[in-house]
Design a protein around this motif. Structure first.
Motif, short mmCIF file in Angstrom:
data_model
loop_
_atom_site.label_atom_id
_atom_site.label_comp_id
_atom_site.label_asym_id
_atom_site.label_seq_id
_atom_site.Cartn_x
_atom_site.Cartn_y
_atom_site.Cartn_z
N MET A 1 -12.67 -2.01 3.19
CA MET A 1 -11.29 -2.28 3.58
C MET A 1 -11.01 -3.78 3.64
SD MET A 1 -9.46 -1.34 7.22
CE MET A 1 -10.58 -2.48 8.09
N LEU A 2 -11.93 -4.54 4.21
CA LEU A 2 -11.75 -5.99 4.31
C LEU A 2 -11.75 -6.65 2.93
CD1 LEU A 2 -13.95 -6.91 7.41
CD2 LEU A 2 -11.49 -6.47 7.32
N PHE A 3 -12.57 -6.14 2.02
CA PHE A 3 -12.56 -6.65 0.65
C PHE A 3 -11.23 -6.33 -0.03
CE2 PHE A 3 -16.88 -7.92 0.84
CZ PHE A 3 -17.16 -8.64 -0.31
N ALA A 4 -10.68 -5.14 0.25
CA ALA A 4 -9.38 -4.78 -0.32
C ALA A 4 -8.30 -5.75 0.17
CB ALA A 4 -9.02 -3.34 0.05
N ARG A 5 -8.37 -6.13 1.41
CA ARG A 5 -7.40 -7.11 1.93
C ARG A 5 -7.53 -8.44 1.20
NH1 ARG A 5 -7.69 -8.87 8.17
NH2 ARG A 5 -9.60 -9.84 7.39
N ASP B 1 -2.38 -0.62 6.80
CA ASP B 1 -1.78 -1.78 7.46
C ASP B 1 -2.71 -2.99 7.45
OD1 ASP B 1 0.58 -0.45 7.99
OD2 ASP B 1 -0.06 0.24 9.98
N VAL B 2 -4.02 -2.75 7.56
CA VAL B 2 -4.97 -3.86 7.49
C VAL B 2 -4.94 -4.49 6.11
CG1 VAL B 2 -7.40 -4.52 7.53
CG2 VAL B 2 -6.49 -2.99 9.30
N VAL B 3 -4.99 -3.66 5.08
CA VAL B 3 -4.98 -4.19 3.72
C VAL B 3 -3.65 -4.88 3.41
CG1 VAL B 3 -5.21 -3.58 1.27
CG2 VAL B 3 -6.65 -2.45 2.98
N LYS C 1 0.16 -3.03 -5.25
CA LYS C 1 -1.02 -3.90 -5.19
C LYS C 1 -1.99 -3.43 -4.11
CE LYS C 1 -2.15 -8.80 -5.51
NZ LYS C 1 -1.60 -10.19 -5.54
N ILE C 2 -1.47 -2.95 -2.99
CA ILE C 2 -2.32 -2.45 -1.90
C ILE C 2 -3.10 -1.23 -2.37
CG2 ILE C 2 -2.27 -1.32 0.36
CD1 ILE C 2 0.22 -3.16 0.95
N TYR C 3 -2.43 -0.30 -3.03
CA TYR C 3 -3.11 0.91 -3.50
C TYR C 3 -4.11 0.59 -4.62
CZ TYR C 3 -0.52 4.18 -0.61
OH TYR C 3 -0.04 4.89 0.47
N ALA C 4 -3.77 -0.39 -5.45
CA ALA C 4 -4.70 -0.79 -6.51
C ALA C 4 -5.97 -1.38 -5.90
CB ALA C 4 -4.04 -1.82 -7.43
N ALA C 5 -5.83 -2.15 -4.81
CA ALA C 5 -7.00 -2.73 -4.13
C ALA C 5 -7.84 -1.64 -3.49
CB ALA C 5 -6.55 -3.75 -3.09
N LEU C 6 -7.19 -0.66 -2.89
CA LEU C 6 -7.92 0.46 -2.28
C LEU C 6 -8.68 1.25 -3.33
CD1 LEU C 6 -5.16 1.63 0.23
CD2 LEU C 6 -7.38 0.65 0.85
N ASP C 7 -8.07 1.42 -4.50
CA ASP C 7 -8.76 2.09 -5.61
C ASP C 7 -9.97 1.27 -6.06
OD1 ASP C 7 -7.14 4.34 -5.82
OD2 ASP C 7 -5.73 3.36 -7.19
N GLU C 8 -9.81 -0.05 -6.12
CA GLU C 8 -10.87 -0.94 -6.59
C GLU C 8 -12.12 -0.82 -5.73
OE1 GLU C 8 -12.35 -3.98 -9.22
OE2 GLU C 8 -10.42 -2.93 -9.29
N VAL C 9 -11.93 -0.68 -4.40
CA VAL C 9 -13.08 -0.60 -3.50
C VAL C 9 -13.45 0.85 -3.17
CG1 VAL C 9 -12.56 -2.85 -2.49
CG2 VAL C 9 -11.65 -0.79 -1.39
N GLY C 10 -12.69 1.82 -3.69
CA GLY C 10 -13.07 3.22 -3.55
C GLY C 10 -12.74 3.89 -2.24
N ILE C 11 -11.65 3.45 -1.57
CA ILE C 11 -11.31 4.10 -0.28
C ILE C 11 -9.83 4.49 -0.22
CG2 ILE C 11 -13.17 3.04 1.07
CD1 ILE C 11 -11.03 1.08 2.17
N ARG C 12 -9.22 4.78 -1.34
CA ARG C 12 -7.81 5.20 -1.32
C ARG C 12 -7.61 6.43 -0.45
NH1 ARG C 12 -3.49 4.65 -5.62
NH2 ARG C 12 -1.85 6.12 -5.04
N ASP C 13 -8.59 7.31 -0.42
CA ASP C 13 -8.47 8.53 0.37
C ASP C 13 -8.50 8.27 1.87
OD1 ASP C 13 -11.14 7.73 0.03
OD2 ASP C 13 -11.88 9.76 0.49
N LEU C 14 -8.82 7.05 2.28
CA LEU C 14 -8.89 6.71 3.70
C LEU C 14 -7.66 5.91 4.16
CD1 LEU C 14 -12.64 5.57 3.93
CD2 LEU C 14 -11.69 7.86 4.31
N VAL C 15 -6.64 5.87 3.34
CA VAL C 15 -5.51 4.97 3.57
C VAL C 15 -4.86 5.16 4.94
CG1 VAL C 15 -3.89 6.54 2.41
CG2 VAL C 15 -3.38 4.09 2.56
N ASN C 16 -4.85 6.38 5.46
CA ASN C 16 -4.19 6.64 6.75
C ASN C 16 -5.17 6.73 7.91
OD1 ASN C 16 -1.47 6.80 5.76
ND2 ASN C 16 -1.98 8.80 4.88
N PHE C 17 -6.45 6.48 7.65
CA PHE C 17 -7.44 6.52 8.72
C PHE C 17 -7.27 5.32 9.65
CE2 PHE C 17 -11.13 9.48 7.66
CZ PHE C 17 -10.36 10.30 6.85
N SER C 18 -7.53 5.55 10.93
CA SER C 18 -7.59 4.45 11.88
C SER C 18 -8.89 3.66 11.64
CB SER C 18 -7.58 4.98 13.31
OG SER C 18 -7.79 3.93 14.24
N VAL C 19 -8.86 2.36 11.88
CA VAL C 19 -10.05 1.55 11.60
C VAL C 19 -11.24 1.97 12.45
CG1 VAL C 19 -8.72 -0.44 10.80
CG2 VAL C 19 -9.33 -0.27 13.23
#
Length: 232
Positions: A137-141, A85-87, A108-126
């Protein structure tokens, strides 16, 4: 692209530094440096329109989009929201908050998460993230927002060296793609290695230009032990 005209930044009518004149060219990569309290973060907020200028003005070319990555300390990490949701907030400038995400947005959101290496954290609370994971995460946004100008306030502070390396490479990639990147930093060696341009702000002087010229002429970098200077 962005022009500063006798700009004085500060709070409640009190200026933090001398007037600034100059411009950030399209596609430039600029570091902003200075001692604590010199007005570096305030300058970014003034350019964004978050903080009013004490005097002078900022002019920005029409149709230029801006994005801002704040300091981690300025963000409430207790708010109950997850990484996805943040991204996804990066999509908001192009649509109403009430609009649903389209397949292209989600991709696009998942591609950004892949780019910064945190796709596996997609459902984690901040509030479950480490400092490095939070900054990724902020860079992915920022990647999802895809603005013309990306302003970053101390983006490499308080993160692990591996994350720092990943994000510096990403920042350089953005610059090479034509983005205008402006970052507040406190590491002279990093600035010398990666930033072609520097704006050095001190209470008594302003130096703005190519990094090697600024470092040669600004007293801020002429301390007996440069690394002992307290930048922030």
């Amino acid at each position: 692209m962005i022009h500063l005209h006798n700009l004085v930044v500060g709070y409640q009518g009190y200026g933090l530094a001398e007037p600034i004149n100059g411009g950030f060219k399209r596609g430039s990569l600029t570091a902003i440096m200075g001692e604590n309290g010199a007005g570096k973060s305030t300058l970014l907020k003034t350019i964004c329109g978050i903080q009013p200028a004490v005097s002078g003005s900022v002019s920005i070319n029409k149709a230029v989009s801006l994005s801002w990555l704040p300091q981690q300390a300025d963000i409430d990490r207790s708010f109950p929201i997850n990484v996805f949701d943040v991204v996804a907030m990066g999509c908001w400038p192009r649509k109403s908050m009430m609009d649903s995400l389209r397949d292209a947005d989600i991709a696009k959101i998942y591609a950004a998460l892949d780019e910064v290496g945190i796709r596996d954290l997609v459902n984690f609370s901040v509030n479950q993230l480490s400092g490095g994971q939070f900054q990724r995460m902020l860079f992915a946004r920022l990647l999802v927002q895809d603005a013309d100008v990306m302003m970053m306030d101390e983006p490499f502070t308080g993160i692990d060296s591996q994350t720092q390396d990943v994000l510096i490479k990403l920042m350089c990639k953005l610059h090479q793609s034509g983005k205008t990147v402006i970052a507040v930093l406190h590491n002279p060696e990093m600035v010398a290695d990666f930033f072609p341009d520097t704006l050095a702000i001190n209470n008594a002087c302003i130096h703005w230009g190519e990094t090697h010229d600024v470092m040669a002429n600004c007293k801020l970098f002429h301390r007996q032990d440069r690394m002992a200077v307290r930048f922030g």
